[in-house]
Design a protein around this motif. Sequence first.
Motif, mmCIF file in Angstrom:
data_model
loop_
_atom_site.group_PDB
_atom_site.id
_atom_site.type_symbol
_atom_site.label_atom_id
_atom_site.label_comp_id
_atom_site.label_asym_id
_atom_site.label_seq_id
_atom_site.Cartn_x
_atom_site.Cartn_y
_atom_site.Cartn_z
ATOM 1 N N ALA A 110 0.824 -1.209 0.000
ATOM 2 C CA ALA A 110 0.000 0.000 0.000
ATOM 3 C C ALA A 110 0.858 1.259 0.000
ATOM 4 O O ALA A 110 0.586 2.218 -0.742
ATOM 5 N N LEU A 111 1.911 1.281 0.811
ATOM 6 C CA LEU A 111 2.772 2.460 0.877
ATOM 7 C C LEU A 111 3.568 2.645 -0.409
ATOM 8 O O LEU A 111 3.857 3.782 -0.805
ATOM 9 N N TRP A 120 -4.385 4.407 2.232
ATOM 10 C CA TRP A 120 -3.181 5.114 2.661
ATOM 11 C C TRP A 120 -3.231 5.365 4.167
ATOM 12 O O TRP A 120 -2.227 5.191 4.876
ATOM 13 N N GLU A 121 -4.375 5.808 4.644
ATOM 14 C CA GLU A 121 -4.522 6.130 6.063
ATOM 15 C C GLU A 121 -4.268 4.898 6.928
ATOM 16 O O GLU A 121 -3.558 4.963 7.937
ATOM 17 N N LYS A 151 1.220 4.278 -2.742
ATOM 18 C CA LYS A 151 1.042 5.672 -2.320
ATOM 19 C C LYS A 151 2.192 6.534 -2.796
ATOM 20 O O LYS A 151 1.994 7.693 -3.199
ATOM 21 N N GLN A 152 3.406 5.998 -2.763
ATOM 22 C CA GLN A 152 4.563 6.754 -3.244
ATOM 23 C C GLN A 152 4.436 7.076 -4.731
ATOM 24 O O GLN A 152 4.853 8.160 -5.175
ATOM 25 N N GLU A 160 -0.441 3.874 6.718
ATOM 26 C CA GLU A 160 0.445 4.787 7.446
ATOM 27 C C GLU A 160 0.249 4.682 8.957
ATOM 28 O O GLU A 160 1.219 4.670 9.714
ATOM 29 N N HIS A 199 -4.109 14.026 -3.004
ATOM 30 C CA HIS A 199 -4.893 12.797 -3.038
ATOM 31 C C HIS A 199 -5.060 12.240 -1.633
ATOM 32 O O HIS A 199 -4.255 12.500 -0.739
ATOM 33 N N THR A 200 -6.121 11.471 -1.454
ATOM 34 C CA THR A 200 -6.378 10.822 -0.179
ATOM 35 C C THR A 200 -7.065 9.494 -0.442
ATOM 36 O O THR A 200 -7.731 9.317 -1.460
ATOM 37 N N CYS A 201 -6.859 8.553 0.482
ATOM 38 C CA CYS A 201 -7.425 7.219 0.311
ATOM 39 C C CYS A 201 -7.445 6.548 1.686
ATOM 40 O O CYS A 201 -6.507 6.689 2.464
ATOM 41 N N TRP A 211 1.610 7.581 -6.306
ATOM 42 C CA TRP A 211 0.626 8.677 -6.384
ATOM 43 C C TRP A 211 1.234 9.989 -5.903
ATOM 44 O O TRP A 211 0.948 11.050 -6.465
ATOM 45 N N ASP A 212 2.048 9.935 -4.866
ATOM 46 C CA ASP A 212 2.731 11.148 -4.393
ATOM 47 C C ASP A 212 3.609 11.728 -5.503
ATOM 48 O O ASP A 212 3.613 12.946 -5.736
#
Length: 200
Positions: A93-94, A125-126, A97-98, A129, A120-122, A100-101
């Motif tokens: 997942a992380l 991700w939450e 996320k990278q 993290e 972005h948010t998901c 997308w970042d």
Amino acid sequence: QRYMLSFCDDVPDGMRVVQVWCWMQDFRRFARYQIGRFPCRQAEFSEVAHRFIEEAVYPTRGDRYIIQTGDRISALYVSFDVDMSKGASIDEALALKQEWDKYHSEWNAKAHESVTGAFHTCTLWERAESTSILIISTLQTLLILFVLAFLAMFLFTQSLCLSLMVVLATGVVVVGLMFSVIVIGGMDIGLIEVVALIYF
């Protein structure tokens, strides 16, 4: 309009997008059908956009995917469906996320100043993290616990061997508790499990 459209059209394959709900993509189809061109001229954009909001039959019709300030559209919301399970591992997942970042950072850097500020948010991700931070803090707490247990026993007993045996016994109890919770109980590591682990 072109910059906003490029945000939806230029998503790299590495971001694993399988479906997108993009207001600007649907608006392009609507504008080409209604006035025969896209992008719209500045003078006509507001009128065509409001006709799209009120009359269009596309998936992003209405005002769900936009934020309006008065009669002016001030922001857009784009929804992406990605090829990743909600139960994916933290590392997986992380890693996504990278990607997308990186995409957002590069897009904001090259976009016109009037449309920068994309983020972005998901929920995935939450979760990843928060779980990652929770695991790191738990390991740090356990390390402090073992060190203090060793020092306390050594001060009281003046025996290095006995102090090490106490720390080893504490470690066996912690590992056994983790095994019971994760393997036997089949639970995910969360705040309650961490508190119980440290407390006991």
